[in-house]
Design a protein around this motif. Structure first.
Motif, PDB file in Angstrom:
ATOM      1  N   THR A  20       0.833  -1.195   0.000  1.00 34.39           N
ATOM      2  CA  THR A  20       0.000   0.000   0.000  1.00 34.39           C
ATOM      3  C   THR A  20       0.865   1.240   0.000  1.00 34.39           C
ATOM      4  O   THR A  20       0.608   2.197  -0.732  1.00 34.39           O
ATOM      5  N   SER A  21       1.917   1.225   0.793  1.00 33.36           N
ATOM      6  CA  SER A  21       2.829   2.354   0.862  1.00 33.36           C
ATOM      7  C   SER A  21       3.511   2.577  -0.482  1.00 33.36           C
ATOM      8  O   SER A  21       3.633   3.704  -0.951  1.00 33.36           O
ATOM      9  N   LYS A  22       3.941   1.510  -1.128  1.00 35.23           N
ATOM     10  CA  LYS A  22       4.596   1.627  -2.433  1.00 35.23           C
ATOM     11  C   LYS A  22       3.640   2.191  -3.461  1.00 35.23           C
ATOM     12  O   LYS A  22       4.018   3.022  -4.271  1.00 35.23           O
ATOM     13  N   LEU A  26       3.863   5.953  -5.552  1.00 36.18           N
ATOM     14  CA  LEU A  26       3.926   6.084  -6.998  1.00 36.18           C
ATOM     15  C   LEU A  26       2.939   7.109  -7.524  1.00 36.18           C
ATOM     16  O   LEU A  26       2.876   7.354  -8.717  1.00 36.18           O
ATOM     17  N   GLU A  27       2.167   7.702  -6.646  1.00 38.36           N
ATOM     18  CA  GLU A  27       1.286   8.790  -7.035  1.00 38.36           C
ATOM     19  C   GLU A  27       2.096  10.083  -6.947  1.00 38.36           C
ATOM     20  O   GLU A  27       2.555  10.469  -5.888  1.00 38.36           O
ATOM     21  N   GLU A  61      11.778   4.948  -6.814  1.00 40.69           N
ATOM     22  CA  GLU A  61      10.380   5.365  -7.004  1.00 40.69           C
ATOM     23  C   GLU A  61      10.186   6.070  -8.337  1.00 40.69           C
ATOM     24  O   GLU A  61       9.221   5.808  -9.053  1.00 40.69           O
ATOM     25  N   ILE A  62      11.114   6.948  -8.659  1.00 40.26           N
ATOM     26  CA  ILE A  62      10.999   7.711  -9.893  1.00 40.26           C
ATOM     27  C   ILE A  62      11.169   6.801 -11.102  1.00 40.26           C
ATOM     28  O   ILE A  62      10.425   6.920 -12.082  1.00 40.26           O
ATOM     29  N   GLU A  63      12.115   5.887 -11.027  1.00 44.80           N
ATOM     30  CA  GLU A  63      12.306   4.956 -12.142  1.00 44.80           C
ATOM     31  C   GLU A  63      11.069   4.081 -12.345  1.00 44.80           C
ATOM     32  O   GLU A  63      10.620   3.872 -13.476  1.00 44.80           O
ATOM     33  N   LYS A  64      10.490   3.581 -11.250  1.00 44.91           N
ATOM     34  CA  LYS A  64       9.277   2.769 -11.356  1.00 44.91           C
ATOM     35  C   LYS A  64       8.134   3.587 -11.940  1.00 44.91           C
ATOM     36  O   LYS A  64       7.372   3.109 -12.779  1.00 44.91           O
TER      37      LYS A  64
END
Length: 74
Positions: A20-22, A26-27, A61-64
């Protein structure tokens, strides 16, 4: 045995919380998205440099985010 059952329940809860945190991480705001696009155009896939410009974000995070938004179907 009861202790191990409790332990596995805790592990499941931790995994759900991490997922959930991940997902929430990503938002990205529109300002963050704009900055990522501009930085990507300047430095390419140097995620660590891009993350350095966005407080609270990691290169991973940015790459994903980029991969999820800008991947091409082959």
């Amino acid at each position: 045995m009861a202790a191990s059952g409790h332990s596995s329940t805790d592990e499941v809860l931790e995994n759900v919380q991490e997922e959930t945190s991940k997902e929430s991480k990503l938002e990205f705001s529109s300002d963050e998205e704009d900055l990522i696009i501009r930085m990507y155009n300047l430095v390419g896939e140097r995620w660590d440099l891009i993350a350095g410009r966005i407080p609270g974000r990691t290169a991973e995070e940015i790459e994903k985010y980029w991969t999820a938004r800008h991947s091409t179907s082959e």
